[in-house]
Enzyme design. Structure first.
Site, short mmCIF file in Angstrom:
data_model
loop_
_atom_site.label_atom_id
_atom_site.label_comp_id
_atom_site.label_asym_id
_atom_site.label_seq_id
_atom_site.Cartn_x
_atom_site.Cartn_y
_atom_site.Cartn_z
CE LYS A 52 11.24 10.02 -41.58
NZ LYS A 52 11.00 9.93 -39.65
CD GLN A 96 14.17 10.73 -37.49
OE1 GLN A 96 13.20 11.95 -38.65
NE2 GLN A 96 13.56 10.09 -37.51
CG ASP A 119 6.39 11.37 -37.44
OD1 ASP A 119 7.00 11.18 -37.86
OD2 ASP A 119 7.64 12.07 -36.66
#
Ligand code: NAP
Length: 294
Positions: A52, A96, A119
């Site tokens: 990322k 994460q 997300d």
């Protein structure tokens, strides 16, 4: 059979975003800024987060990686999230997953300001997706939609079977492919571990989306001739044959499927790179304040 090259499409999309960000930077506008919190040092999570950060560089975004020890308390993590929620320099951020066992992932996700939840996991954003409102789509389903679109795959009226019902892949992809839009307008069957007669279901699928986490689960005889196969699965197995020390396998037996289907995503190089690019697209939207203004 046409190979759906997620790596190539993702590179094209990153280049498009880089051009846009370059124009923003030159005109003194707000350059998108993504932050990521990584708790602990799980090998898989480390790889995903590094991917990322690298994608941010390719798209010309600013990025911040915050590393916390696996032993950090839930309270400390919540404080870090609060600080990012209030930091105007950060447009969007992710925590994460998976988190170490002592965290409630649901509590952590709900602590993220939905306007910065790039997300797309916050219940507000899932609700907006269900209602067809502007939102941050969960990154993997968003990536799958973009692949279907880029390869101009017909979805209207097709029978789509989704294997898996997780909140991050199976469930949202089922909702999105059933919506009244393109890609969408499918008749969707969502299957899970309690589903009976799975093989006869998959054999009737024009589009088969597989998100199980079971390497090689889908065999050639489970696939309809001419079907579109989207393999989301990622299983990391130790391997003495690769430089990295592990190999990545999908949920579909590629060789058996390839001879029957019309389109297929490889693993790696299919859905995975598109997930990261979708996160970037959500961050770009966040920097432009496109979602919660509508
Ligand atoms: P998950 O939360 O573990 O969900 C797996 C789903 O598979 C569950 O709904 C489960 O059913 C179902 N399932 C398990 N065994 C089954 C069986 N024998 N028959 C039918 N259904 C079965 O997994 P996830 O988070 O959705 O991830 C799935 C896979 O995608 C993993 O390999 C993950 O690493 C990968 N992934 C890839 C990306 C990417 O960017 N490519 C992104 C996210 C995830 P129940 O609900 O009944 O338990």
């Amino acid at each position: 059979m046409i190979l759906i090259d997620g790596k190539k499409v993702s590179e094209e999309l990153l280049a498009e975003m880089k051009a846009e960000t370059g124009r923003v930077r030159a005109s003194g506008g707000k350059v998108p800024h993504l932050a990521a919190i990584l708790v602990g040092n799980d090998g898989g999570s480390e790889t995903y987060v590094n991917g990322k950060v690298k994608a941010c560089e390719k798209a010309g975004f600013d990025s911040t990686l915050i590393r916390l020890a696996a032993t950090v308390s839930e309270q400390e993590l919540l404080q870090k999230i609060k600080a990012l929620n209030e930091d105007d320099a950060v447009d969007g951020f992710i925590v994460q997953l998976p988190l170490p066992k002592h965290f409630s992932e649901s509590k952590i996700i709900q602590a993220i300001d939905p306007r910065k939840d790039v997300d797309g996991f916050h219940p507000s954003n899932i609700g907006r997706m269900v209602m067809g409102l502007a939102t941050y789509l969960p990154a993997t389903p968003f990536g799958i939609l973009q692949l279907l679109e880029r390869y101009k795959i017909e979805t209207s009226g097709k029978h789509c079977v989704v294997l898996g019902r997780s909140h991050i892949v199976g469930l949202p992809v089922s909702i999105l492919l059933a919506r009244n839009a393109y890609p969408g307008n499918c008749t969707v069957t969502m299957a899970h571990s309690k589903t009976e007669h799975l093989k006869s279901l998959t054999q009737s699928a024009d589009i088969l989306v597989v998100a199980l986490g079971k390497a090689g689960f889908v065999t050639g005889d489970m696939i309809k001739q001419g079907a579109v196969v989207i393999d989301v699965g990622i299983t990391r197995l130790p391997s003495a044959l690769t430089k990295t020390g592990f190999q990545i396998l999908g949920d579909v037996r590629f060789d058996e499927a390839a001879s029957k289907c019309s389109f297929i995503t490889p693993v790696p190089g299919g859905v995975g790179p598109m997930t990261i690019v979708s996160l970037m697209r959500n961050t770009l939207k966040a920097s432009k304040k496109e979602v919660y203004s509508v």
